[in-house]
Design a protein around this motif. Structure first.
Motif: not given
Ligand SMILES: Cc1cc2nc3c(=O)[nH]c(=O)nc-3n(C[C@H](O)[C@H](O)[C@H](O)COP(=O)(O)O)c2cc1C
Length: 362
Positions: A156-165, A167-178, A204-207, A209-212
């Motif tokens: 599941t990508p949830q934990n990674l996305c949670y960590r990304l949000s 660590e980086f919040g809106d400093n990450l412009a977007w996450i494209a997920i296949n 759910a992971g990014v809460e 903070k980051i566009p999906i």
């Protein structure tokens, strides 16, 4: 501003083709990509295709008048010269029309994974964080990433996305997920098409903070509608389906696409605007991108239209029109017109002549 950000997925080597890039952009794809490259290769060959030879797209607009974001994709692992590469890109960004840097954590290539790059990094979230941290620190350009649901189908990508949000919040412009995993051996693609969980889990992971941006096997009105109904994604990224029918981007912005599917089943109305395609080809014919207007290259683009058109009507391609036959067959302008009239009989031979002859008849 459109409700969804639309992206044309990076598909190597098509990502280099200025005709296709522009075609996708004028149909609504606001995000386009350049081919992926290792940081060390970028630094060794800075004047190669990634720079001067890639046509700037900054003047092109989407149908709603928005400018295009053109990004370069880096495929890196910890230990690569990421700092040097992103600084280099920063220096040349405006000259070469680059608006963002995308980091590839999704490539399943059999030569890429053993080198611990691309999708392999999804096995080790710390390495993903490390690569992003280094890139973010040394560039002023927006950083985006492209991932898959995980390495394995059970991930599941949830934990990674949670960590990304975190660590980086809106400093990450977007996450494209296949929504497909990196290891696809046991994957049933008919199930992937109905699977919204990876998108739900990423959201759910990014809460917030980051566009999906949702990607993977989105091909029909039904697929678009199902994603819209089930998850609140911020954007859609389309690859293969857009190649055969760029009007899929318009379909995403339709407020109720399901109504449009009535009568023609599940498929996006085949709206093949050849006039639009040939207009772009004409534009590039005599410039430095002229090599993309050769008979061979135009045949390749037209093949995607043929394939999409027949497959979406659940019809078999006519005999002799399979990919390798079509690409290996030698045509002159006359025989190409005849062939195109055979596969698209609703367009007259005269019209095909009008489009094809100016390129190849001296
Ligand atoms: C031939 C081919 C080449 C691809 N090259 C890349 C690439 O260089 N970088 C990348 O991030 N994804 C690459 N992809 C993956 C696509 O961007 C996309 O995620 C995938 O095709 C699923 O989307 P789709 O079902 O809309 O085509 C490639 C896919 C294909 C089929």
């Amino acid at each position: 501003m459109d409700k969804y950000v639309l992206a044309f997925a990076p598909i190597e080597p098509i990502t280099m083709n200025p005709i296709i890039r522009e075609l996708m952009a004028i149909n609504g794809a606001r995000l386009v990509y350049r081919p992926k490259i290792l940081p060390q290769h970028l630094l060794k060959a800075p004047n190669w295709q990634y720079w001067a030879k890639i046509k700037k797209i900054s003047q092109v607009r989407t149908p709603s008048g928005e400018s295009i974001y053109d990004g370069i994709q880096i495929i890196a692992r910890p230990g690569d010269p990421i700092k040097k590469a992103v600084k280099y890109i920063d220096n040349y960004a405006s000259k070469f029309g680059i608006q963002y840097i995308d980091l590839n954590f999704c490539c399943p290539g059999y030569k890429v994974l053993p080198k611990r790059r691309g999708g392999d990094l999804l096995k080790d979230p710390d390495s993903v964080i490390q690569v992003i941290s280094e890139a973010i620190k040394f560039t002023n350009l927006p950083i985006s990433i492209k991932i898959r649901k995980g390495f394995l189908n059970s991930d599941t990508p949830q934990n990674l996305c949670y960590r990304l949000s975190k660590e980086f919040g809106d400093n990450l412009a977007w996450i494209a997920i296949n929504r497909a995993p990196v290891k696809m051996d046991d994957v049933d693609f008919s199930l992937i098409k109905k699977d919204f969980k990876p998108f739900q889990e990423a959201i759910a992971g990014v809460e917030g903070k980051i566009p999906i941006v949702a990607n993977g096997s989105i091909e029909t009105y039904q697929d678009i509608y199902a994603v819209k109904e089930n998850v609140k994604v911020n954007g859609f990224m389309i690859g293969r389906a857009a190649l055969g029918n760029p009007s899929i981007f318009h379909a995403i912005l339709d407020s109720n696409p399901i109504e449009k599917s009535e009568g023609d089943g599940d498929n996006i109305k085949i709206n093949l605007k050849f006039e639009e395609l040939f207009k772009i080809i004409t534009k590039y014919q005599y410039g430095p991108s002229g090599r993309f207007c050769s008979m061979g290259e135009i045949k390749k683009i037209l093949f995607y239209y043929i394939k999409h058109s027949y497959e979406s009507q659940k019809k078999q391609l006519p005999a002799g029109y399979g990919f390798s036959k079509w690409n290996n067959q030698r045509f002159d302008s006359k025989s190409l017109v005849k062939a195109l009239f055979k596969v698209f009989p609703t367009i007259s031979e005269e019209t095909w002549k009008k489009w094809i002859y100016p390129f190849f008849t001296k």
